[in-house]
Design a protein around this motif. Structure first.
Motif, PDB file in Angstrom:
ATOM      1  N   LEU A 485     -69.396  26.316 -19.983  1.00 40.21           N
ATOM      2  CA  LEU A 485     -69.351  27.118 -21.208  1.00 40.21           C
ATOM      3  C   LEU A 485     -68.516  28.389 -20.999  1.00 40.21           C
ATOM      4  O   LEU A 485     -67.870  28.879 -21.920  1.00 40.21           O
ATOM      5  N   ARG A 486     -68.540  28.888 -19.763  1.00 46.33           N
ATOM      6  CA  ARG A 486     -67.713  30.063 -19.479  1.00 46.33           C
ATOM      7  C   ARG A 486     -66.228  29.707 -19.604  1.00 46.33           C
ATOM      8  O   ARG A 486     -65.438  30.434 -20.188  1.00 46.33           O
ATOM      9  N   LYS A 487     -65.903  28.534 -19.064  1.00 47.09           N
ATOM     10  CA  LYS A 487     -64.516  28.067 -19.154  1.00 47.09           C
ATOM     11  C   LYS A 487     -64.104  27.916 -20.622  1.00 47.09           C
ATOM     12  O   LYS A 487     -62.997  28.297 -21.021  1.00 47.09           O
ATOM     13  N   ALA A 488     -65.001  27.359 -21.402  1.00 47.13           N
ATOM     14  CA  ALA A 488     -64.713  27.173 -22.833  1.00 47.13           C
ATOM     15  C   ALA A 488     -64.445  28.524 -23.492  1.00 47.13           C
ATOM     16  O   ALA A 488     -63.497  28.672 -24.274  1.00 47.13           O
ATOM     17  N   ALA A 489     -65.253  29.517 -23.131  1.00 47.57           N
ATOM     18  CA  ALA A 489     -65.075  30.841 -23.731  1.00 47.57           C
ATOM     19  C   ALA A 489     -63.724  31.434 -23.335  1.00 47.57           C
ATOM     20  O   ALA A 489     -63.037  32.043 -24.150  1.00 47.57           O
ATOM     21  N   GLU A 490     -63.347  31.206 -22.061  1.00 42.80           N
ATOM     22  CA  GLU A 490     -62.042  31.717 -21.603  1.00 42.80           C
ATOM     23  C   GLU A 490     -60.894  31.100 -22.401  1.00 42.80           C
ATOM     24  O   GLU A 490     -59.880  31.729 -22.637  1.00 42.80           O
ATOM     25  N   GLN A 491     -61.092  29.857 -22.805  1.00 42.31           N
ATOM     26  CA  GLN A 491     -60.046  29.178 -23.590  1.00 42.31           C
ATOM     27  C   GLN A 491     -60.235  29.397 -25.090  1.00 42.31           C
ATOM     28  O   GLN A 491     -59.624  28.709 -25.907  1.00 42.31           O
ATOM     29  N   ASN A 492     -61.131  30.315 -25.436  1.00 46.94           N
ATOM     30  CA  ASN A 492     -61.430  30.614 -26.840  1.00 46.94           C
ATOM     31  C   ASN A 492     -61.902  29.406 -27.648  1.00 46.94           C
ATOM     32  O   ASN A 492     -61.650  29.316 -28.842  1.00 46.94           O
ATOM     33  N   LEU A 493     -62.582  28.489 -26.970  1.00 50.02           N
ATOM     34  CA  LEU A 493     -63.131  27.345 -27.706  1.00 50.02           C
ATOM     35  C   LEU A 493     -64.515  27.735 -28.211  1.00 50.02           C
ATOM     36  O   LEU A 493     -65.290  28.339 -27.477  1.00 50.02           O
ATOM     37  N   THR A 494     -64.820  27.389 -29.433  1.00 49.69           N
ATOM     38  CA  THR A 494     -66.129  27.782 -29.964  1.00 49.69           C
ATOM     39  C   THR A 494     -66.962  26.561 -30.329  1.00 49.69           C
ATOM     40  O   THR A 494     -66.439  25.467 -30.546  1.00 49.69           O
ATOM     41  N   GLU A 495     -68.266  26.809 -30.398  1.00 48.77           N
ATOM     42  CA  GLU A 495     -69.190  25.751 -30.794  1.00 48.77           C
ATOM     43  C   GLU A 495     -69.024  25.480 -32.281  1.00 48.77           C
ATOM     44  O   GLU A 495     -68.734  26.392 -33.049  1.00 48.77           O
ATOM     45  N   GLY A 496     -69.221  24.232 -32.661  1.00 48.87           N
ATOM     46  CA  GLY A 496     -69.111  23.894 -34.079  1.00 48.87           C
ATOM     47  C   GLY A 496     -70.288  23.061 -34.536  1.00 48.87           C
ATOM     48  O   GLY A 496     -71.290  22.933 -33.815  1.00 48.87           O
ATOM     49  N   ARG A 497     -70.157  22.493 -35.711  1.00 49.16           N
ATOM     50  CA  ARG A 497     -71.248  21.720 -36.302  1.00 49.16           C
ATOM     51  C   ARG A 497     -71.574  20.503 -35.427  1.00 49.16           C
ATOM     52  O   ARG A 497     -70.678  19.828 -34.925  1.00 49.16           O
TER      53      ARG A 497
END
Ligand code: ARG
Length: 589
Positions: A485-497
């Motif tokens: 999830l940290r990696k996702a945040a670094e890539q500006n990926l966000t959670e969705g529906r």
């Protein structure tokens, strides 16, 4: 607050039974033993058929027809003599998990009536280092406290220090023998007494066994210790001052152990706190005819006609006038009632004390020390054994200190971590922190994952493995999700529906949805092992999901966002349950 998935399903299926003229209770739904046949099953048609003298398959067919009308199920099948297999529409499942995601208690509080619970655990004794016996009391007690709090109960924890009774008299006399000139022993001394303790906790830990041994060889010494105990209990100033020092240094020492184990106590009371209450209790019990004098001692007869084995009376006061373990426990119950008026008092204490608690509880009921609306329960546990199958001892047959167990576990964790090559990636401080967390998690999970009443073998090599049913493995599973999830945040990926696009996702959602039942069962049976199983299932389902469903690498943006969301919920629930088990998850490993 969302009701649990199982209770929603049971209600829906119960309604279908009702529509076809049968009782709603037949609609009870359980998770399916065989996932390939369905996610859930209901076996109620069999019992209903027996009751209604009808054919079970016929009933099940009618119920199925009703269930089909709801539009909530993607698959409904009839199997064998009348079992109903159920698979949910994705919208239903996803909707439920999305609701849970909004609830920090994952639907666990919806049906629980909050109550006030006192948990009595830890139970260290003045002058004695905590030993392996206190390990389980502390680990299980703390986990039950956290569980209660999670459910919304008011949980009051009391360490109930062993600080009164004959051991105190033995200590006083042994210290007097060694340092007779101290002012504590001079009856004519008018104070003030010194501010600093004349003995350190290390000295006390040597003095107590010496005193105890002496009392076995020397009847005069034992007699004088009895007398000192009595005088202490009657408030002799010098003895009280010395006792206070012994208590203070001992508490300071146990705090270190409790901090290492993450145990939190709202109250640091002990046996001695009952001293002012005891005279009035003794008066009342005598006046109301509950106590009697037998062979010079004051006792309460607690035997009942239906007893199959002998039930000795509870001794309140020996002929020398000193009060006993049972007296302080009975008085503690009365004081807890006055101060807190609890719905339950739970004692997390070695199963070998079960007779003591049976006597105390019977006495409390018989003498109206507490109302019948307050549950009294001894939550016993088995012993920690060595590899020889006998209760754990040091190499020379001595008592194993709690601190050394913890230190050994942390040492073993350090070794295992070094083998993984992790040491190169972290500085010393972080490595220390991780090793401590892994070592503690290893001991706790190993302890809690056993059935509470069984004994288990203390095997650090097994406990610290990063695979299977171990604390380190559960912890690592959570850390991996965190770092993803940290990696996702670094890539500006966000959670969705949230979406369901793969069976591995559905299975993970079902594992998440199962928490309320695990929590209820764990609380009902005082069984943290049920939560260990839950968190293990959760990480297993997560692993399958992670293996089969790409997350960061998923090309479809909606699916990627949904999977990130699912990872987030999984992590939050995992950390919550691990917290209840007393396991801290580091940020990285
Ligand atoms: N101090 C006791 C022991 O070490 C345990 C106390 C348990 N609690 C109680 N209320 N009796 O065995």
């Amino acid at each position: 607050m969302t009701a649990s998935l199982l209770s929603q399903l049971s209600q829906i299926v119960g309604q279908a039974f009702k529509t076809v003229g049968l009782d709603t209770s037949y609609g009870m739904v359980v998770p399916s033993q065989r996932r390939e046949l369905g996610q859930f099953q209901c076996n109620g048609a069999l019992a209903a058929a027996k009751q209604a003298k009808r054919n079970p398959r016929e009933i099940a067919t009618e119920v199925l027809t009703e269930l089909e009308k709801t539009g909530l199920f993607s698959e409904l099948t009839l199997a064998g003599p009348g079992f109903i297999n159920i698979r949910l529409m994705d919208d239903f499942l996803v909707g439920h998990i999305s609701d849970l995601a909004e609830d920090s208690y994952f639907g666990c509080r919806s049906r629980h009536m909050p109550m006030k619970v006192i948990l009595d655990y830890g139970g260290p004794n003045v002058a004695k280092a905590m030993h392996v016996g206190h390990l389980r009391a502390t680990i299980i007690g703390e986990s039950l406290r956290r569980l209660r709090e999670f459910m919304g109960d008011t949980a009051i924890s009391d360490v109930h220090f062993g600080d009164w009774g004959l051991p105190m008299g033995l200590l006083i006399r042994e210290i007097e023998r060694r340092q007779p000139d101290l002012p504590y022993f001079d009856a004519g001394f008018s104070g003030p007494y010194p501010d600093n303790s004349p003995v350190t906790v290390e000295e006390l830990q040597e003095i107590y066994p010496a005193a105890s041994a002496r009392s076995k060889d020397d009847p005069a010494f034992l007699e004088s210790a009895r007398k000192a105990t009595f005088e202490l209990q009657k408030g002799r100033a010098g003895y009280l001052a010395l006792w206070q020092h012994m208590r203070d240094v001992s508490i300071a020492e146990t705090r270190t152990d409790f901090d290492l184990l993450g145990a939190h106590f709202t109250e640091w009371k002990g046996e001695a706190d009952t001293n002012d209450h005891i005279p009035q209790m003794m008066d009342r019990l005598a006046k109301e005819g509950y106590s009697e004098v037998s062979e010079g001692a004051v006792v309460i007869n607690v035997a009942e006609e239906s007893d199959k084995k002998e039930m000795p009376p509870l001794i309140l006061e020996k002929s020398d006038g000193a009060v006993m373990y049972g007296t302080t426990d009975l008085a503690t119950i009365e004081m807890r009632r006055e101060e807190h008026d609890p719905n339950a008092i739970l004692y997390i204490v070695d199963a070998r004390q079960s007779l003591h608690f049976e006597q105390v509880f019977r006495a409390a009921r018989k003498c109206n020390s507490i109302g019948s609306d307050c549950r009294l329960e001894h939550i016993g546990f088995g012993t920690v054994n060595g590899k020889d199958g006998k209760p754990l001892k040091t190499r020379d047959g001595g008592v194993v200190r709690l601190r050394s167990l913890i230190e050994d576990a942390i040492g073993e964790a350090r070794k295992v971590i070094a083998e993984t090559g992790m040491s190169e990636r972290f500085d010393t401080a972080e490595l220390d922190d991780i090793s401590t967390k892994v070592g503690i998690a290893a001991i706790k999970y190993a302890d809690l994952s056993n059935q509470r009443m069984s004994n288990y073998v203390f095997d650090l090599e097994r406990f610290t493995k990063f695979e299977g049913r171990t604390g380190p493995y559960q912890m690592y599973a959570a850390v991996r999700i965190k770092s993803m999830l940290r990696k996702a945040a670094e890539q500006n990926l966000t959670e969705g529906r949230l979406l369901a696009t793969h069976d591995a996702e559905r299975n993970l959602m079902l594992a998440i949805a199962a928490l309320p039942e695990a929590i209820t069962a764990a609380a009902e049976k005082n069984a943290p092992n049920i939560l260990c199983d839950h968190v293990y299932n959760l990480s297993q389902e997560f692993n399958s999901f992670y293996h089969e469903c790409p997350v960061l690498g998923e090309a479809n943006l909606d699916i990627r966002a949904s999977r990130l969301c699912l990872c987030g919920i999984t992590l939050r629930q995992m950390e919550k349950v691990l917290y209840i088990l007393g396991i801290d998850v580091p940020d990285r490993m």
